[in-house]
Design a protein around this motif. Structure first.
Motif: not given
Length: 338
Positions: A37-66
């Motif tokens: 209920q919000g008392e404990c949490q993780y803050e999760m950030l994705t970090v790309g090895t390249t600039r811009g969007s990154v495509q996964s092996s399945s074809g879905l793409t993510v835009v990294p936070d950093r």
């Protein structure tokens, strides 16, 4: 419960990463906030090895936070996923430098599946006990000979470095981290919500083929290997096998070790386990019949061997891996033989 209420996690993404390696842990970590209920949490950030969007092996793409080229916050935990793309990325000097810097400050540095290659390239697994997907073990051993590989483990912790087997093992790892951070009850509650085991029984041998050590077709050894495979129910000794191969027991053992990396006795035992697994997966034969066909000393001998080698008993193995709808025309459901 740990007094730490919020934990920052950085998750690397590279072209061709395995999406589930990121999505599985992210969902597990996200449930902590919901269940507490919000008392404990993780803050999760994705970090790309390249600039811009990154495509996964399945074809879905993510835009990294950093990206690894940006200023990042202090991460308590860093996770490197696996995926086929790792082999085009793991020795990138920019990624290696970034991981080395994170290692200096992060409480935990972890890799899922073959993401371990990136930690290896950064020099972070020398003389450490690690694991990875069973298919990548030979390549890992050849590339990083100083790593101490435990190929049957689902996950391994050695100091601040955590490594896992393939894909879904990332969820096992995240549950272990949740237990470390917020206690067993929280980890168990997350596991229940995700409908997974908090700690699953057994290791990768449940999934990986045990007979990866066949001799080459033109080898002197291949004939004796085929004889063993065709006669699993027959009691064999090193002396009887050597006589059949027309060589001394010492020479037979030497050639086996040279060409297959194991002794004739271990090859035979592996073959019997592998055959028993196939019977359990595809038939309703009682254990006593499977044991007889595969050369074990009765159903109890089969149980002992499975428990020792696969860390799971035959009945549990059958319930997990049995092909849906498969059955044997010699079906026998007598309770004592199950």
């Amino acid at each position: 419960m740990n007094t730490m209420k919020q934990i920052k996690i950085g998750m690397i993404v590279f072209p061709g990463f395995q999406l589930l390696d990121i999505a599985g842990p992210k969902d597990a970590f996200a449930e902590v906030k919901v269940l507490s209920q919000g008392e404990c949490q993780y803050e999760m950030l994705t970090v790309g090895t390249t600039r811009g969007s990154v495509q996964s092996s399945s074809g879905l793409t993510v835009v990294p936070d950093r990206t690894i080229f940006d200023l990042c916050p202090h991460f308590d935990t860093v996770i490197v996923p696996g995926g086929l793309g790792i082999f085009d990325t793991f020795d990138d000097p920019a990624l290696s430098d970034w991981l080395k810097e994170q290692y200096k400050h992060a409480r935990r540095l972890s890799a899922i599946c073959n993401g371990l290659f990136a930690l290896g390239s950064a020099g972070l697994i020398n003389d450490r006990v690690v694991t990875t997907h069973w298919m990548d073990v030979p390549r890992l051993a050849a590339t990083f000979p100083r790593a101490r590989i435990e190929p049957d483990h689902v996950y391994v912790k050695d100091g601040s470095v955590y490594t896992t087997a393939g894909v879904t093992a990332g969820i096992d790892l995240s549950l272990a981290m949740i237990e470390e951070d917020f206690g067993r009850k929280m980890a168990l509650d997350v596991a229940k919500y995700l409908i997974v085991y908090l700690r699953r029984a057994g290791g990768q041998s449940q999934f990986s083929p045990l007979l990866e050590t066949q001799a080459a077709p033109d080898s002197q050894i291949v004939v004796i290997q085929q004889y063993m495979l065709d006669n699993l129910a027959v009691e064999q000794t090193l002396a009887s096998l050597a006589e059949r191969a027309h060589m001394s027991a010492r020479n037979l053992t030497r050639l086996f070790m040279k060409e297959c990396g194991l002794s004739p006795a271990l090859f035979l035992n592996n073959a019997r386990i592998d055959a028993a697994r196939r019977y359990l997966e595809s038939t309703d034969l009682p254990l006593r019949d499977i044991a007889r066909r595969c050369g074990f000393d009765g159903a109890e001998g089969l149980r002992r061997t499975f428990q020792r080698r696969l860390q799971i008993n035959p009945a549990d193995y059958r319930s997990r891996f049995r092909s849906a709808g498969s059955h044997d025309r010699t079906k026998n459901v007598a309770a004592e033989g199950r």
